[in-house]
Scaffold this active site. Structure first.
Site, PDB file in Angstrom:
ATOM      1  N   SER A 163       0.883  -0.892  -0.068  1.00 35.34           N
ATOM      2  CA  SER A 163      -0.013  -0.005   0.080  1.00 35.34           C
ATOM      3  C   SER A 163       0.929   1.270   0.067  1.00 35.34           C
ATOM      4  CB  SER A 163      -0.843   0.077   1.192  1.00 35.34           C
ATOM      5  OG  SER A 163      -0.235  -0.276   2.486  1.00 35.34           O
ATOM      6  N   CYS A 195     -14.642  -9.840   5.642  1.00 35.16           N
ATOM      7  CA  CYS A 195     -13.931  -8.599   5.866  1.00 35.16           C
ATOM      8  C   CYS A 195     -13.890  -7.738   4.618  1.00 35.16           C
ATOM      9  CB  CYS A 195     -12.686  -8.525   6.364  1.00 35.16           C
ATOM     10  SG  CYS A 195     -11.641  -7.087   6.793  1.00 35.16           S
ATOM     11  N   CYS A 254      -5.845 -11.509  11.646  1.00 36.29           N
ATOM     12  CA  CYS A 254      -5.512 -10.518  12.079  1.00 36.29           C
ATOM     13  C   CYS A 254      -5.842 -10.092  13.527  1.00 36.29           C
ATOM     14  CB  CYS A 254      -5.457  -9.534  11.222  1.00 36.29           C
ATOM     15  SG  CYS A 254      -7.283  -9.003  11.030  1.00 36.29           S
TER      16      CYS A 254
END
Length: 378
Positions: free
Chosen positions: A34, A124, A220
């Site tokens: 990212s 998610c 996570c």
RNA sequence: UGCCUGGUCGUUCAACGGCAGGACAACGGACUUUGACUCCGUUAAUCGUGGUUCGAAUCCACGCCGGGCAA
């Protein structure tokens, strides 16, 4: 691992004005992908706005050793914030704990208790991450949303197609099958045509700080990364032990709750019989775990729920397509009719609760969650 | 306890009187934005006490333990 200094970043100050003044919200994870996506967009002239979502995660179990297995750790936030500072762009940290808890974590637990094997990352992306990011993009009145996912978008026939990444080893279309036209029309995936190695190379060439966040990730939101212990904690340490049986009927031992196992599992069974054994069945009514030497019987078709077709309409049932039942799993031939998927060949390890994604060549058509599987005949 | 048989890693199966090895499990790692699968690596054993022998898991004696046959 130390971050390199941020002074090298001055070279990212851009001479040119953003084309047409377009702005883009870049989803940051604190990782290298990212970060590079944000740099590329800035370099191309977009007005970049860095956004990071803060998801729910379990409190650290041991304050001496904070969990480092989470996607929104403080160090990851620091990395993202530093990046934005160096790029001289705004940074927002958006709290998304509530929807994540409700739409990902709670269904995750419920799924295991119901003896299916959930795919939290798929939920998610489809139900929390992208909807939330797009909401933020609207609120900030930005033109686009971008992320560092490895997929390509192409437009033909008035339809946006999501194609597998050029670097097939990093392709993430499987994870994004839940996106639709309305969402995709304002999303950019700058890394879809990149190779991971080139991203790393570019990052080091341009002095992008080496991320403290490891490339790979497990669940996570779980402190110790062990989903079994997490379920124990969530269910109040209740155990519901039952028998472990061989397919031939022999009792091999005792299990401490069926949720500790998934179809096809081999390791962690704790039984030794001189040959490798796999989980072939989980029976809730008798609380029995059944093991066999050949693994679960191959599946020839399945029914899907939570279906999404990226193009908006389902594929033609007569068409020969490819499917994938696991992130980076092997592709196999299928045909799709309504919510039923018929396999060209029997396939092992197709498990209820997992996602099945359908492809026409590199074109990711969409997919769904496996609700039921069938072996030939039935 | 008068007969037969067996006792080797946690489990299971090997080893002519000559370096105790494999499989499974367990543990560690690789891989991985889900659970798995897969791959690599590590740990770990001759029931006990004597005897024969250059040398014993292996042969002998006794003991202990487990099976089986046997009025």
């Amino acid at each position: 691992m130390e971050c390199c200094t941020l002074t090298d970043w001055s070279q990212f100050k851009l001479d040119c004005e953003p084309p047409n003044g377009q702005s883009v919200v870049v989803a940051l994870s604190g990782g290298i992908d990212s970060a590079v996506a944000a740099c590329l967009l800035k370099q191309q002239g977009y007005a970049v706005i860095g956004v990071m979502l803060k998801f729910w995660s379990e409190a650290a179990l041991d304050s001496d050793s904070p969990a480092d297995n989470r996607c929104c750790t403080e160090s990851a936030v620091d990395d993202a914030r530093s990046l934005c500072h160096a790029l001289n762009v705004p940074f927002y940290l958006i709290n998304s704990e509530e929807p994540f808890l409700e739409k990902v974590v709670q269904p995750f637990v419920a799924s295991y208790l119901n003896s299916t094997t959930p795919s939290p990352c798929l939920r998610c992306n489809a139900l929390v991450r992208f909807p939330k990011l797009l909401q933020v993009k609207e609120a900030l009145q930005a033109d686009f949303l971008a992320s560092g996912h490895y997929v390509r978008l192409e437009m033909h026939d008035y339809c946006i197609h999501m194609l597998r990444a050029v670097d097939t080893s990093k392709d993430q279309s499987y994870m994004l099958y839940g996106l639709n036209q309305a969402q995709l029309k304002s999303i950019l995936f700058p890394l879809g045509t990149w190779k991971k190695a080139d991203v790393r190379h570019w990052a080091s060439e341009h002095g992008v700080p080496i991320s403290r966040k490891p490339d790979s990730q497990e669940l996570c939101f779980i402190s110790d990364g062990d989903y079994r212990r997490f379920l124990q904690r969530q269910t109040g340490n209740q155990t519901s032990s039952g028998p472990i049986k061989h397919v031939d009927g022999t009792v091999l031992g005792k299990h401490e709750g069926l949720w500790n196992y998934t179809i096809g599992q081999r390791r962690g069974l704790g039984v030794a019989s001189g040959e490798a054994l796999f989980v072939v069945g989980k029976y809730l009514d008798s609380n029995t775990l059944v093991l066999g030497p050949d693994g679960p019987s191959p599946v020839t078709s399945c029914r899907l729920t939570d279906i999404n077709w990226i193009g908006g309409s389902p594929p033609d049932g007569s068409e020969q397509l490819m499917a994938c039942a696991r992130y980076h799993g092997r592709m196999f031939e299928v045909s799709v009719a309504g919510d039923m998927v018929q396999f060209g060949q029997p396939v092992a390890l197709v498990v209820p609760g997992q996602g099945m994604v359908i492809y026409r060549g590199d074109d990711c058509l969409g997919g769904g969650v496996i609700a039921e599987t069938y072996s030939s005949g039935s």
